[in-house]
Design a protein around this motif. Structure first.
Motif, mmCIF file in Angstrom:
data_model
loop_
_atom_site.group_PDB
_atom_site.id
_atom_site.type_symbol
_atom_site.label_atom_id
_atom_site.label_comp_id
_atom_site.label_asym_id
_atom_site.label_seq_id
_atom_site.Cartn_x
_atom_site.Cartn_y
_atom_site.Cartn_z
ATOM 1 N N ALA A 1 0.765 -1.389 -0.191
ATOM 2 C CA ALA A 1 0.347 0.390 0.069
ATOM 3 C C ALA A 1 1.125 1.233 -0.101
ATOM 4 N N ALA A 2 0.252 2.275 -0.642
ATOM 5 C CA ALA A 2 1.296 3.392 -0.713
ATOM 6 C C ALA A 2 1.433 3.702 1.157
ATOM 7 N N GLY A 3 2.704 4.420 0.888
ATOM 8 C CA GLY A 3 2.814 4.886 2.600
ATOM 9 C C GLY A 3 3.070 4.080 3.409
ATOM 10 N N ASP A 4 3.423 2.479 3.081
ATOM 11 C CA ASP A 4 3.785 0.751 3.726
ATOM 12 C C ASP A 4 5.047 0.475 3.174
ATOM 13 N N CYS A 5 4.990 -0.736 4.177
ATOM 14 C CA CYS A 5 6.236 -1.432 3.021
ATOM 15 C C CYS A 5 6.169 -2.669 3.459
ATOM 16 N N PHE A 6 6.977 -3.369 3.240
ATOM 17 C CA PHE A 6 6.311 -5.297 2.908
ATOM 18 C C PHE A 6 7.994 -5.908 3.315
ATOM 19 N N GLN A 7 7.291 -6.937 3.961
ATOM 20 C CA GLN A 7 9.225 -7.219 3.910
ATOM 21 C C GLN A 7 9.378 -8.496 5.023
ATOM 22 N N ARG A 8 10.274 -9.702 4.306
ATOM 23 C CA ARG A 8 10.612 -10.803 5.316
ATOM 24 C C ARG A 8 11.855 -11.177 6.000
ATOM 25 N N CYS A 9 11.492 -11.537 6.912
ATOM 26 C CA CYS A 9 12.847 -11.513 8.295
ATOM 27 C C CYS A 9 13.292 -12.908 8.344
ATOM 28 N N ARG A 10 13.992 -13.087 8.537
ATOM 29 C CA ARG A 10 14.405 -14.888 8.536
ATOM 30 C C ARG A 10 15.708 -14.858 9.367
ATOM 31 N N ASP A 11 16.117 -15.931 10.014
ATOM 32 C CA ASP A 11 16.726 -16.694 10.684
ATOM 33 C C ASP A 11 18.124 -17.060 10.088
ATOM 34 N N ARG B 1 28.101 -15.977 10.827
ATOM 35 C CA ARG B 1 27.946 -16.160 11.963
ATOM 36 C C ARG B 1 26.274 -16.103 12.703
ATOM 37 N N ASP B 2 26.137 -16.474 13.373
ATOM 38 C CA ASP B 2 24.229 -16.217 13.229
ATOM 39 C C ASP B 2 23.543 -15.512 13.327
ATOM 40 N N CYS B 3 22.495 -14.803 12.708
ATOM 41 C CA CYS B 3 22.428 -13.344 13.012
ATOM 42 C C CYS B 3 20.752 -14.411 11.872
ATOM 43 N N VAL B 4 20.547 -12.636 11.502
ATOM 44 C CA VAL B 4 18.785 -12.237 11.265
ATOM 45 C C VAL B 4 18.446 -11.297 9.776
ATOM 46 N N ILE B 5 18.783 -11.598 8.774
ATOM 47 C CA ILE B 5 18.229 -10.760 7.578
ATOM 48 C C ILE B 5 16.682 -10.625 7.753
ATOM 49 N N THR B 6 16.530 -9.441 7.410
ATOM 50 C CA THR B 6 15.589 -8.672 7.401
ATOM 51 C C THR B 6 15.770 -7.717 5.650
ATOM 52 N N LEU B 7 14.547 -8.206 4.804
ATOM 53 C CA LEU B 7 14.324 -7.945 3.507
ATOM 54 C C LEU B 7 13.072 -7.203 3.290
ATOM 55 N N ARG B 8 13.814 -6.057 3.189
ATOM 56 C CA ARG B 8 12.174 -4.710 2.787
ATOM 57 C C ARG B 8 11.994 -4.042 1.392
ATOM 58 N N TRP B 9 11.040 -4.256 1.495
ATOM 59 C CA TRP B 9 10.622 -3.315 -0.007
ATOM 60 C C TRP B 9 9.575 -2.635 0.589
ATOM 61 N N SER B 10 9.936 -1.409 -0.131
ATOM 62 C CA SER B 10 9.303 0.686 0.902
ATOM 63 C C SER B 10 8.929 0.440 -0.006
ATOM 64 N N ASN B 11 7.239 0.980 0.495
ATOM 65 C CA ASN B 11 6.867 2.185 -0.805
ATOM 66 C C ASN B 11 6.480 3.509 0.026
ATOM 67 N N GLU B 12 6.931 3.967 0.655
ATOM 68 C CA GLU B 12 6.393 4.504 2.070
ATOM 69 C C GLU B 12 6.931 6.113 1.177
ATOM 70 N N HIS B 13 7.873 6.101 -0.136
ATOM 71 C CA HIS B 13 7.897 7.762 -0.472
ATOM 72 C C HIS B 13 6.665 7.722 -1.235
ATOM 73 N N SER B 14 5.873 6.722 -1.678
ATOM 74 C CA SER B 14 4.515 6.936 -2.695
ATOM 75 C C SER B 14 3.493 7.124 -1.452
ATOM 76 N N ARG B 15 2.510 8.678 -2.535
ATOM 77 C CA ARG B 15 1.839 8.878 -1.747
ATOM 78 C C ARG B 15 0.332 8.652 -1.834
ATOM 79 N N LEU B 16 0.242 8.636 -3.140
ATOM 80 C CA LEU B 16 -0.895 7.698 -3.885
ATOM 81 C C LEU B 16 -1.167 6.505 -4.469
#
Length: 696
Positions: A589-599, A670-685
């Motif tokens: 959605a406009a102004g929102d983001c989608f993300q996936r977090c993996r160990d 080493r052990d970690c968590v990676i977050t993949l982030r797709w951002s639509n926060e720049h879009s207002r419409l």
């Protein structure tokens, strides 16, 4: 003592019909009691029975249900003896007036509690005026220095005595007499009025189990006078949530209200009120008992005074401890000195209440086979080689996580060493859980979770030499919560009460403060106003934040900003129908983001491919685009000064639909968590469509 078949003129036709209905439905009970002299007219006479009908606004079926519960209560061991005793004392007094000195254990109680059970003059309506100065109710003294059973007997006897007096007064005055309760808060602070442990115990052993089940419609009006402005404001705040029927009976007065002519007249006149006010003794204000430590807020390892009470508790349950030690079931998380210190602190150091809690705990342990759970959860935690638990250790976890997700133990502890439990309520789909999951699986999952939390707290405490607790973060984002509260799912919530009761009976003082994120701003403002009015000990266990906590410096210091962002990134949105899938197509959605977090474990590789799907408005508004980034969050034990906990794997990069498929990969060192982030926060419409795939 037999019930007279009186037909009082002041009883209505509905009253008389109900009396006949009760005597017909419960004929055997009435006959048996009349035969052996236990049909006490203050409980079984027509006036007493008419009170029941009036208490439920004329609903005959509800009145019969109440009477059935009343019969069970009055048939309990010792109640008949108590009624006979109080009847004898009342008749021996030779007067309708009642006094506290007529009650059993009065000499033990009088140094901690004083009340005028009946003022010299009746109210203008002919009711008894009862005066209770709360400054003369030393709750802490009762808990510290009295035998609790004596207080319970005294309180129950007081109710019986009032019923006797009201029945006698009703017969002599030709009306159903009741009580005008006058609560005087002069000289009281909130700490004086509210003693959590006393109120809980009194409600359990007196109010809920006796008073409300044996006395119907005996109170006509409640006046609260000399209320401090802080408490008056709290009452005003809470009025919205109080049933109208209750509010009709309660009136909060300003000051002593001696200038309020209607109040003064109703309560028996100015001389009577002045005399009642002069009777205040200040028992709670002048109490000489030691200042009570707020042990529930401490994280210290138990010291000498507390260990003496722990030893006393062990002596009280010596047989149980001996049997457990012999069979190897004296689990440290439940039966060590530290665990017993939790019991004491959870009951504010009161030994009698600690005994009561521990007795119920032992019964629940046996009833729910908790020993098996402790053995299983202890083994799983030890096999993991970690100090902290995780969701995968719990039974049916793979089934439950499709409906309920949380971070059971965040990677990084708080600065003081407490574990953090993150619960995003937007990932708690109660409706799908109750529809798709075998309820017994949910029960087993939750009970194991409770036990694992206790095992984990014990291990952390032993390692740190302090009483470690669990800090809970409740995130309301996506849960549907608004100013009216958390949405109710009756099919789940009603059944789940038993699970909540299990938690309260098995663990105590394991959970620390609760932080609520993304709370409605109205609720936050009301709560902050409430916190400003009450002492810290009444509000320190709950904090409401109207945002996600990233703008609160105190909260960030507790959790750490990088860890908080990691926790927020684990949200999926199960309540709104989202799933934590590794591939698919989604609308951002406009102004929102989608993300996936993996160990990721050391040596593991994650790959990703994605593309932005062209939109219908691209010809007019330009190509659809999304900002992609990948960030790494190292587990705290690997985060050194020269290597921050959070780092970028892929810097934020704008990707347009015209660029087609994009891909990338990362291999963990080493052990970690990676977050993949797709951002639509720049879009207002515009919303943007995204196709993605993740492989591990």
């Amino acid at each position: 003592m037999a019930v007279a078949d009186d037909d009082f003129e002041f009883l209505t036709d509905a009253d008389r019909d109900f009396v006949r209905t009760l005597r017909r439905r419960f004929h055997d009970e009435f006959a048996a009691r009349e035969a052996d002299g236990r049909a006490y007219r203050c409980f079984f006479g027509p006036i007493a029975l008419a009170r029941i009908l009036r208490a439920v606004d004329g609903d005959v079926e509800k009145a019969c249900e109440w009477f059935q519960a009343f019969l069970q209560t009055i048939s309990e061991k010792g109640v008949d003896d108590l009624i006979r005793d109080m009847t004898s004392r009342f008749e021996a007094a030779g007067s309708e007036a009642i006094r506290a000195s007529m009650l059993p254990h009065y000499d033990a109680v009088k140094d901690f509690y004083h009340a005028e059970l009946q003022a010299p003059h009746l109210s203008s309506d002919g009711d008894i005026v009862m005066y209770i100065p709360l400054i003369d109710h030393d709750k802490n003294g009762i808990m510290e220095h009295m035998d609790w059973d004596q207080w319970v007997t005294y309180s129950k006897a007081s109710t019986v005595l009032q019923c006797l007096a009201l029945d006698s007064l009703s017969r002599s005055t030709g009306r159903i007499a009741r009580i005008i309760l006058l609560f005087d808060v002069e000289g009281c602070s909130l700490e004086t009025v509210v003693n959590r442990t006393f109120l809980r115990a009194h409600r359990r052993d007196v109010v809920d189990s006796f008073q409300q089940k044996i006395a119907a419609e005996i109170v006509a009006k409640v006046y609260v006078i000399n209320l401090p402005w802080t408490l008056a404001n709290l009452f005003t705040l809470c009025k919205t949530f109080v049933p109208a029927k209750f509010l009709q009976k309660v009136r909060v007065m300003s000051g002593d209200s001696l200038r309020d002519s209607s109040f003064v007249t109703h309560c028996g006149g100015p001389e009577q009120l002045a005399g009642l006010y002069d009777s205040r003794k200040g028992l709670a204000a002048n109490s000489s008992q030691k200042a009570h430590k707020q042990l529930h807020s401490l994280d210290l390892w138990p010291e000498k005074d507390e260990l003496e009470l722990v030893a006393k508790l062990r002596t009280k349950f010596a047989d149980e401890f001996a049997q457990r030690a012999q069979s190897g079931r004296d689990w440290p998380c439940m039966f060590s000195d530290l665990a017993l210190a939790r019991v004491l602190r959870g009951n504010e150091g009161y030994f009698s209440e600690s005994v009561n809690w521990f007795q119920n705990f032992l019964e629940r342990m046996a009833e729910c086979h908790v020993d098996d759970l402790v053995s299983s959860m202890t083994a799983k935690l030890e096999e993991s080689g970690q100090e902290r638990g995780c969701m995968s250790m719990l039974p049916h976890a793979s089934e439950i996580e499709r409906h309920f997700r949380c971070v059971f133990s965040a990677p990084r502890l708080t600065p003081s060493g407490d574990v953090i439990w993150y619960v995003p309520l937007g990932d708690f789909n109660r409706m799908s859980l109750v529809e798709e999951v075998d309820w017994s699986h949910w029960v087993e999952f939750l009970r194991a979770m409770v036990v694992l939390r206790a095992v984990e707290a014990q291990k952390l405490s032993e390692a740190q030499g302090r009483m470690a607790k669990c800090i809970m973060i409740l995130d309301l984002h996506g849960s549907g919560t608004n100013a009216t509260g958390f949405p109710k799912v009756e099919e789940f919530d009603d059944r789940n009460q038993a699970n909540m009761k299990f938690m309260r009976q098995i663990i105590i003082e394991v959970l620390g403060p609760v932080y609520v994120l993304n709370a409605p701003w109205v609720a936050v403002k009301a709560f902050n106003w409430f916190k400003a009015l009450v002492p810290e000990r009444f509000s320190q266990k709950l904090t409401l934040l109207d945002g996600d906590g990233t703008s609160d410096p105190d909260f960030l210091e507790l959790v750490s900003e990088s860890q908080l962002r990691h926790l927020l990134a684990t949200r999926v949105g199960l309540v709104s129908g989202e799933t934590d899938s590794n591939s698919g197509e989604t609308l951002v959605a406009a102004g929102d983001c989608f993300q996936r977090c993996r160990d990721l474990r050391s040596g593991e590789t994650i790959t990703w491919t994605f593309s932005v799907i062209p939109g219908d408005g691209d010809a007019w508004l330009g190509a659809s685009d999304i900002e992609f980034s990948a960030s790494l969050w190292l587990h705290p034990e690997f985060a050194q000064d020269e290597q921050p906990e959070e780092s970028q794997v892929v810097d934020p990069t704008m990707v347009q639909a015209s660029e087609g498929e994009k891909s990338g990969s990362y291999t963990a060192s080493r052990d970690c968590v990676i977050t993949l982030r797709w951002s639509n926060e720049h879009s207002r419409l515009r919303s943007k469509s995204l196709q993605y795939r993740i492989d591990l």
